[in-house]
Write a protein that holds these residues in place. Structure first.
Motif, PDB file in Angstrom:
ATOM      1  N   MET A  33      51.531 106.519  38.703  1.00 49.90           N
ATOM      2  CA  MET A  33      52.227 105.255  38.793  1.00 49.90           C
ATOM      3  C   MET A  33      51.247 104.091  39.000  1.00 49.90           C
ATOM      4  N   LEU A  34      50.258 104.298  39.874  1.00 45.28           N
ATOM      5  CA  LEU A  34      49.265 103.254  40.117  1.00 45.28           C
ATOM      6  C   LEU A  34      48.498 102.926  38.839  1.00 45.28           C
ATOM      7  N   ARG A  35      48.162 103.948  38.074  1.00 43.21           N
ATOM      8  CA  ARG A  35      47.423 103.767  36.822  1.00 43.21           C
ATOM      9  C   ARG A  35      48.241 102.921  35.836  1.00 43.21           C
ATOM     10  N   GLY A  95      47.157  99.147  34.627  1.00 39.20           N
ATOM     11  CA  GLY A  95      46.990  98.891  33.197  1.00 39.20           C
ATOM     12  C   GLY A  95      47.954  97.845  32.678  1.00 39.20           C
ATOM     13  N   THR A  96      49.198  97.930  33.094  1.00 37.51           N
ATOM     14  CA  THR A  96      50.206  96.984  32.624  1.00 37.51           C
ATOM     15  C   THR A  96      49.917  95.580  33.132  1.00 37.51           C
ATOM     16  N   ARG A  97      49.581  95.451  34.396  1.00 38.58           N
ATOM     17  CA  ARG A  97      49.281  94.121  34.942  1.00 38.58           C
ATOM     18  C   ARG A  97      48.039  93.518  34.315  1.00 38.58           C
ATOM     19  N   LEU A 150      52.670  99.860  30.128  1.00 33.87           N
ATOM     20  CA  LEU A 150      54.104  99.838  29.868  1.00 33.87           C
ATOM     21  C   LEU A 150      54.588  98.425  29.549  1.00 33.87           C
ATOM     22  N   PRO A 151      54.095  97.839  28.440  1.00 29.54           N
ATOM     23  CA  PRO A 151      54.523  96.482  28.114  1.00 29.54           C
ATOM     24  C   PRO A 151      55.999  96.448  27.702  1.00 29.54           C
ATOM     25  N   THR A 152      56.653  95.359  28.048  1.00 29.96           N
ATOM     26  CA  THR A 152      58.054  95.160  27.699  1.00 29.96           C
ATOM     27  C   THR A 152      58.145  94.203  26.507  1.00 29.96           C
ATOM     28  N   ALA A 153      59.337  93.998  26.026  1.00 32.32           N
ATOM     29  CA  ALA A 153      59.547  93.028  24.947  1.00 32.32           C
ATOM     30  C   ALA A 153      59.119  91.637  25.405  1.00 32.32           C
ATOM     31  N   ILE A 154      59.360  91.324  26.655  1.00 28.41           N
ATOM     32  CA  ILE A 154      58.954  90.022  27.205  1.00 28.41           C
ATOM     33  C   ILE A 154      57.433  89.906  27.215  1.00 28.41           C
TER      34      ILE A 154
END
Length: 54
Positions: free
Chosen positions: A1-3, A7-9, A37-41
């Motif tokens: 989860m931390l990884r 990465g996402t941030r 884990l990029p979102t559409a936003i």
């Protein structure tokens, strides 16, 4: 989860998967892609960073 969070941030800040891969220790961009884990936003925000001549 931390990884995934790291990465996402980082991807949200720099919007460049190549620059995110290095501090995550990835030699393959597919690994970085899986660990973020990029979102559409997030995708829309990255596109908004493009400079367009008007």
């Amino acid at each position: 989860m931390l990884r995934h969070t790291f990465g996402t941030r980082l991807l949200r800040q720099v919007a460049d998967v190549v620059l995110v891969a290095e501090p995550m220790g990835h030699s393959l961009l597919d690994t970085t892609r899986r660990d973020t884990l990029p979102t559409a936003i997030d995708r829309e925000a990255a596109i908004d960073l493009l400079i367009v001549d008007r």
